[in-house]
Design an enzyme around this catalytic site. Structure first.
Site, mmCIF file in Angstrom:
data_model
loop_
_atom_site.group_PDB
_atom_site.id
_atom_site.type_symbol
_atom_site.label_atom_id
_atom_site.label_comp_id
_atom_site.label_asym_id
_atom_site.label_seq_id
_atom_site.Cartn_x
_atom_site.Cartn_y
_atom_site.Cartn_z
ATOM 1 N N TRP A 184 0.849 -1.192 0.000
ATOM 2 C CA TRP A 184 0.000 0.000 0.000
ATOM 3 C C TRP A 184 0.894 1.255 0.000
ATOM 4 C CZ3 TRP A 184 -0.464 3.876 3.794
ATOM 5 C CH2 TRP A 184 -1.465 4.822 3.525
ATOM 6 N N ASP A 351 -15.941 11.674 -2.434
ATOM 7 C CA ASP A 351 -15.338 10.411 -1.968
ATOM 8 C C ASP A 351 -16.150 9.801 -0.836
ATOM 9 O OD1 ASP A 351 -13.011 8.484 -1.129
ATOM 10 O OD2 ASP A 351 -12.272 9.498 -2.920
ATOM 11 N N TRP A 466 -14.817 3.156 -7.992
ATOM 12 C CA TRP A 466 -15.175 1.823 -7.446
ATOM 13 C C TRP A 466 -13.970 1.311 -6.655
ATOM 14 C CZ3 TRP A 466 -19.348 -1.698 -9.386
ATOM 15 C CH2 TRP A 466 -19.254 -2.983 -8.874
ATOM 16 N N ASP A 467 -14.127 1.299 -5.345
ATOM 17 C CA ASP A 467 -12.997 0.980 -4.468
ATOM 18 C C ASP A 467 -13.100 -0.450 -3.941
ATOM 19 O OD1 ASP A 467 -10.702 1.433 -2.998
ATOM 20 O OD2 ASP A 467 -11.421 3.295 -2.101
ATOM 21 N N ASP A 537 -2.502 5.413 -3.199
ATOM 22 C CA ASP A 537 -2.973 6.469 -2.295
ATOM 23 C C ASP A 537 -1.848 7.454 -2.014
ATOM 24 O OD1 ASP A 537 -5.524 5.594 -2.120
ATOM 25 O OD2 ASP A 537 -5.312 4.585 -0.190
#
Ligand code: GLA
Length: 729
Positions: A184, A351, A466-467, A537
């Site tokens: 991540w 968001d 679309w997460d 991110d």
């Protein structure tokens, strides 16, 4: 000692036999898969085993006879004498562990001007089991899409244990594998290593969000490390968002076998008679112009086949995630919408945090699954925001994470059995959430209906993010029967595809961003349903240079959302100049992730101009061919450029990653230009304070000059950047 000699003799004997067998069969049936510039040649030996004999530059039809048989099985099955990693392993209905596949037939259909489909049918010598190797060959782009189909008519079910999509094999003096790994906020790092005897595996066992630690992509330098602009390189990527594996086995004879497909780990599949088991596809190509050639072939291919509406320009957008996180209300959002429109963005993206009432989504602990608008934050619903956006002439987008569920949600109260979890074990949450079991058709309907309701009730929604924020642990499905639990990994992905397909049939024009807590899901199985993707991110511009560098080896910049955010950066705490942040984001699909009201008037003005400039050059970034000039892995200066296919315009990006006290004068040797054309240089997104290329501004040079003498200018300070355009007359 005696024993050793005996072993050596038996190996020599075996090698000699293989070569003898090969020598005897020089004129066997050939099956050739062709693209405009490459050929993949198979031959059938006298024992009806199909061998991969050649993959490389195009071979003339009359010369195919000259290609010699090899000992490289096209699709080796576990059994007989095969002792390397098999492509296929099944336990037959009667318990037999072995399979022996013999060639039956091959046919090639022309599907359209650009695509041929070749199907090579193999059959077990005893059992009623057939394995078909399928190849779609994309002529102009030199891409091969290969998958496998298995079907049987044995008396009872059989169990598949290994089922790769493909097995590419080659023989060279050395093999250099570049793999893409990360975590991540640190996705798509590149690492090259020489393969040695044995198996190197890159894989994911995560089921969902399977790219968290590694990406299903590889580059293979043949006969030496992969160069940027020269030498033979093979590049491949698996079109599958579920668990995957790629194995690179160098056998004792120094052949390389590349096995790619669904990860067979804990994933055996019980196949009923007549049911067709279809593997996902491996997409691959071979380049003789180094890694750059691989990239350009994949990008061109993806704009037609690999990414949704790849022929259309992408919008700029402002996202409120880093601006507000969960803390917003209607007033705050309206202010951001106004500011975003004022700066010239095409779209505002709302968001996470807009939904859930009994369990409001005020942080990441609750609400996933309850997709109704939070009445406290947005008492007038989405409607009021959509109207505001309309008034301000900006489009509206919204975040969803429909595959997920918080135990703190009304949905979980109603359907705890819809979450993936092993029976008789405590639930194992990650980011406080569980995954909905998409192997269950009822759950597929639910997810589809969530999206369908959102989009029919709010027809103004032009864009979705679309997460998908966690991977599978503690696997178990209350829908699948006890003896089919290992199907979860495959059935989940098939369920996801079913939902996406249904959605796309009804909503073709909605733009959708593929996101997975950053770049946890990015592959060409999923991207045909998506217009763009969020690769990390981490919005720190320096880190982004590396992340985007790795990503664009396979995935095009047109879909790569890259956002300017505040400094110090929320994740890295690093501060970089606004121009640098823009110049990095402009090399992909420009967006912004910050609260505009916190910007100074100067910053706002700079941003407004930069967005305007981006709109004038985005066609070059989004539709141009990418050439990498200076790698950030090797130099203090990183540089790359895009050239439009007609070579009329090019755009060059140059970044200084570290201060150079005496200046950095690395030459930018441009690529891909038309040697005889004359190009005028023009700086883009100029700093109000300085220019490093003022002496070149407006100057005219031939393409040949720009490619041989290059473009020369000094850069000095850390995080300096220069962007310029070369326009042909
Ligand atoms: C993920 C995404 C972010 C943001 C958050 C919201 O982490 O990658 O961009 O949307 O979820 O929770």
């Amino acid at each position: 000692m005696m024993r050793r000699i005996r072993t050596i003799y038996s190996v020599l004997f075996w090698v000699a036999t293989v070569h003898l067998a090969i020598a005897q069969n020089a004129n066997n049936k050939a099956v050739v898969i062709r693209t405009a510039n490459t050929s993949l040649v198979y031959k059938v030996d006298n024992d009806q085993v199909i061998r991969q004999c050649y993959y490389g530059k195009a071979i003339n039809e009359n010369d195919v006879a000259g290609i010699q048989l090899t000992s490289l099985d096209a699709y080796p099955a576990y059994g007989k004498a095969y002792v390397n990693e098999p492509a296929f392993r099944a336990v037959h209905a009667d318990g037999n562990l072995t399979t022996e596949l013999a060639y039956v037939s091959a046919e090639t259909q022309v599907q359209d001007k650009n695509i041929t489909l070749t199907r090579i049918r193999l059959r077990d010598r005893h059992y009623n089991l057939s394995v078909t190797l399928c190849f779609k060959a994309y002529q102009q782009q030199d891409i091969i899409e290969q998958w496998t189909e298995v079907v049987h008519e044995e008396k009872k079910d059989i169990t598949l244990f290994n089922f790769t999509s493909s097995q590419l094999a080659l023989r060279a003096s050395s093999y250099w594998l570049t793999s893409f790994y990360g975590n991540w906020a640190s996705e798509m790092n590149m690492k090259e290593e020489q393969l040695t005897e044995g198996i190197k595996t890159i894989d994911s066992k995560l089921g969902v969000r399977t790219n968290q630690f590694a990406h299903a992509c590889f580059l293979l330098g043949v006969e030496g490390p992969a160069e940027e602009n020269s030498g033979t390189v093979i590049g491949g990527t698996l079109a599958w968002p579920g668990s995957w594996s790629m194995e690179f086995e160098v056998d004792p004879l120094k052949n390389l076998h590349i096995l790619a497909g669904i990860n067979p780990y804990a994933s055996h599949y019980v196949l009923k008679p007549k049911e067709i088991f279809k593997t996902p596809a491996l997409l691959y190509t071979i380049s003789h112009e180094g890694k750059g050639g691989i990239t350009r072939k994949f990008h061109t291919w993806s704009r037609t086949y690999g990414i949704h509406k790849g022929d259309q320009p992408r919008m700029t957008l402002l996202n409120n995630w880093e601006a507000t996180y969960f803390d917003f209300d209607e007033k705050v959002l309206k202010q951001i919408i106004g500011d975003a429109a004022g700066m010239g963005f095409d779209l505002f993206l709302l968001d996470d945090g807009w939904f859930g009432n009994k369990y409001p989504r005020n942080d990441d602990r609750a609400g996933l699954g309850d997709w109704d608008v939070n009445k406290k934050k947005l008492p007038n619903g989405l409607d009021s925001l959509l109207r505001e956006a309309d008034r301000k002439k900006i489009k509206f987008g919204i975040w969803v994470e429909p595959e997920m569920i918080n135990p703190k949600s009304e949905l979980y109260e109603k359907h705890p059995d819809w979450a993936i979890t092993a029976p008789n074990r405590a639930i194992d949450v990650s980011r406080n959430q569980l995954i909905l079991d998409l192997s269950n058709p009822q759950v597929q309907d639910y997810v589809y209906n969530v999206m369908d309701n959102l989009l029919t009730r709010n027809p103004g929604i032009a864009y979705l993010k679309w997460d998908c924020n966690r991977y599978v642990t503690n696997p178990g499905s209350s829908y699948l029967p006890a003896d089919r639990q290992s199907h979860l990994w495959i059935k989940y992905t098939e369920g996801l595809f079913a939902v996406l397909k249904r959605m796309r049939q009804k909503y073709t024009d909605v733009r959708i961003m593929l996101c997975s807590g950053g770049g946890g899901r990015i592959d060409y199985g999923t991207l045909p349903y998506f217009d763009e993707y969020w690769i990390s991110d981490n919005t720190d511009a320096l880190d982004r240079i590396f992340i985007q560098w790795g990503t664009t080896h396979f995935f095009p910049a047109m879909g790569l959302a890259s956002h300017v955010s505040v400094v110090p950066n929320h994740i890295t705490q690093r501060s970089t100049p606004l121009k640098f942040r823009f110049d990095v984001a402009m090399s992909a699909k420009l967006g912004m992730d910050l609260q505009p009201k916190d910007m100074s008037p100067d910053e706002k003005e700079f941003s407004r101009k930069a967005i305007q400039e981006y709109k004038a050059i985005r066609h070059i970034v989004q539709f141009g061919d990418l050439y990498r000039l200076l790698s950030p892995y090797e130099h203090k200066r990183a540089a790359m450029m895009y050239v439009l296919p007609d070579r009329q315009e090019a755009l060059v990006f140059s970044y200084l990653l570290k201060k150079e006290i005496y200046g950095n004068d690395q030459v930018l040797y441009l690529h891909g230009l038309e040697p005889t054309k004359t190009y005028t240089l023009k700086e883009v997104n100029k700093s109000p304070q300085y220019s490093r290329i003022s002496s070149l501004e407006g100057q005219k040079f031939t393409g040949a000059f720009l490619m041989t003498y290059g473009v020369r200018f000094q850069m000095y300070n850390e995080f300096e950047s220069v962007v310029f355009r070369a326009v042909a007359e």
